[in-house]
Design a protein around this motif. Structure first.
Motif, mmCIF file in Angstrom:
data_model
loop_
_atom_site.group_PDB
_atom_site.id
_atom_site.type_symbol
_atom_site.label_atom_id
_atom_site.label_comp_id
_atom_site.label_asym_id
_atom_site.label_seq_id
_atom_site.Cartn_x
_atom_site.Cartn_y
_atom_site.Cartn_z
ATOM 1 N N LEU A 45 0.809 -1.218 0.000
ATOM 2 C CA LEU A 45 0.000 0.000 0.000
ATOM 3 C C LEU A 45 0.842 1.268 0.000
ATOM 4 O O LEU A 45 0.460 2.267 -0.597
ATOM 5 N N GLU A 46 1.995 1.213 0.724
ATOM 6 C CA GLU A 46 2.763 2.438 0.933
ATOM 7 C C GLU A 46 4.193 2.087 1.330
ATOM 8 O O GLU A 46 4.427 1.082 1.991
ATOM 9 N N LEU A 47 5.128 2.944 0.928
ATOM 10 C CA LEU A 47 6.529 2.803 1.345
ATOM 11 C C LEU A 47 6.970 4.078 2.046
ATOM 12 O O LEU A 47 6.641 5.179 1.611
ATOM 13 N N ARG A 48 7.703 3.913 3.145
ATOM 14 C CA ARG A 48 8.342 5.027 3.860
ATOM 15 C C ARG A 48 9.739 4.566 4.208
ATOM 16 O O ARG A 48 9.937 3.874 5.211
ATOM 17 N N GLY A 49 10.693 4.907 3.386
ATOM 18 C CA GLY A 49 12.043 4.399 3.586
ATOM 19 C C GLY A 49 12.023 2.889 3.430
ATOM 20 O O GLY A 49 11.537 2.363 2.429
ATOM 21 N N ASP A 50 12.530 2.168 4.433
ATOM 22 C CA ASP A 50 12.522 0.705 4.402
ATOM 23 C C ASP A 50 11.208 0.118 4.904
ATOM 24 O O ASP A 50 10.980 -1.080 4.782
ATOM 25 N N TRP A 51 10.349 0.955 5.488
ATOM 26 C CA TRP A 51 9.060 0.496 5.994
ATOM 27 C C TRP A 51 8.073 0.343 4.843
ATOM 28 O O TRP A 51 8.009 1.172 3.943
ATOM 29 N N ALA A 52 7.267 -0.707 4.897
ATOM 30 C CA ALA A 52 6.210 -0.930 3.910
ATOM 31 C C ALA A 52 4.911 -1.208 4.651
ATOM 32 O O ALA A 52 4.881 -1.989 5.603
ATOM 33 N N ARG A 53 3.852 -0.541 4.221
ATOM 34 C CA ARG A 53 2.521 -0.851 4.755
ATOM 35 C C ARG A 53 1.875 -1.786 3.752
ATOM 36 O O ARG A 53 1.814 -1.489 2.551
ATOM 37 N N ASP A 65 9.188 -4.610 7.356
ATOM 38 C CA ASP A 65 10.415 -4.273 6.633
ATOM 39 C C ASP A 65 10.205 -4.610 5.164
ATOM 40 O O ASP A 65 10.256 -5.773 4.764
ATOM 41 N N GLY A 66 9.967 -3.603 4.353
ATOM 42 C CA GLY A 66 9.656 -3.802 2.947
ATOM 43 C C GLY A 66 10.790 -4.385 2.132
ATOM 44 O O GLY A 66 10.555 -4.957 1.071
ATOM 45 N N ARG A 67 12.009 -4.281 2.620
ATOM 46 C CA ARG A 67 13.153 -4.826 1.886
ATOM 47 C C ARG A 67 13.087 -6.346 1.801
ATOM 48 O O ARG A 67 13.717 -6.946 0.935
ATOM 49 N N LEU A 68 12.318 -6.976 2.693
ATOM 50 C CA LEU A 68 12.284 -8.433 2.770
ATOM 51 C C LEU A 68 11.145 -9.070 1.983
ATOM 52 O O LEU A 68 11.088 -10.294 1.861
ATOM 53 N N LEU A 69 10.235 -8.260 1.452
ATOM 54 C CA LEU A 69 9.109 -8.805 0.692
ATOM 55 C C LEU A 69 9.568 -9.386 -0.640
ATOM 56 O O LEU A 69 10.513 -8.895 -1.256
ATOM 57 N N LEU A 70 8.874 -10.419 -1.089
ATOM 58 C CA LEU A 70 9.147 -11.033 -2.390
ATOM 59 C C LEU A 70 8.059 -10.576 -3.357
ATOM 60 O O LEU A 70 6.873 -10.804 -3.115
ATOM 61 N N GLY A 71 8.454 -9.919 -4.442
ATOM 62 C CA GLY A 71 7.488 -9.412 -5.417
ATOM 63 C C GLY A 71 6.866 -10.528 -6.228
ATOM 64 O O GLY A 71 7.523 -11.510 -6.571
ATOM 65 N N LEU A 72 5.576 -10.372 -6.541
ATOM 66 C CA LEU A 72 4.877 -11.338 -7.395
ATOM 67 C C LEU A 72 4.838 -10.803 -8.818
ATOM 68 O O LEU A 72 4.600 -9.618 -9.026
ATOM 69 N N PRO A 73 5.014 -11.677 -9.790
ATOM 70 C CA PRO A 73 4.894 -11.219 -11.184
ATOM 71 C C PRO A 73 3.432 -11.020 -11.536
ATOM 72 O O PRO A 73 2.592 -11.831 -11.182
ATOM 73 N N HIS A 74 3.118 -9.918 -12.184
ATOM 74 C CA HIS A 74 1.755 -9.726 -12.674
ATOM 75 C C HIS A 74 1.683 -10.018 -14.152
ATOM 76 O O HIS A 74 0.632 -10.288 -14.683
#
Length: 165
Positions: A45-53, A65-74
């Protein structure tokens, strides 16, 4: 006050890494919240530095910690997927796991199974599926990984095994 759309669409953009993640009520470490399950699909939903909502399929939102998320291919990079696995065997396993869970829920609701027996018989039972038109993300419990399907072929995406050497 606005009225929410009665049919809220959830489109995951990421999955939680295989080890799970702690989360926080706000973008600061002094406000801990729940731990997110491994390989849980979430929507950024949102990024603030390394933080991800992120938002979960049930509408609950949290910070991590948004740096640790694994992106899904669309969309598969470069167009259509190259030949991969036939998705039908995994779909059959997901369907069987869901049917087993449903049967146990029925037994519990009808009083033929105690809560303790329900917990014992569902221990280790895992499944996951997110369908979005032709795109599907399916959790393969036997391999402990998510796979992406474009409607024709299945490709491994994220799993517990770590990177291959």
């Amino acid at each position: 006050m606005s009225v929410a759309d009665p049919v809220r669409e959830f489109r995951p953009t990421h999955v939680v890494p295989p080890g799970g993640l702690p989360s926080w009520a706000g973008p600061e470490p002094s406000r801990p919240a729940a731990r997110l399950d491994p390989l849980l699909p979430v929507r950024l939903l949102e990024l603030r530095g390394d933080w991800a909502r992120v938002e979960c399929a049930n509408g609950w939102a949290t910070w991590l910690d948004g740096r640790l998320l694994l992106g899904l291919p669309h969309e598969p990079a470069g167009g259509a997927l190259e030949p991969g696995e036939d998705p039908r065997p995994l779909l059959a396993r997901v369907q069987a796991a869901l049917a087993e869970y449903r049967a146990l829920l029925d037994e519990l609701a009808e009083g033929r199974l105690t809560a303790g027996a329900f917990a014992e018989r569902t221990a280790g039972l895992r499944l996951g599926a997110v369908l979005d038109g032709t795109d599907a993300w399916l959790f393969d419990a036997a391999e402990q990984r998510w796979s992406y399907c474009d409607g024709r072929r299945l490709r491994p995406y994220a799993g517990d095994g770590g990177p291959e050497q």
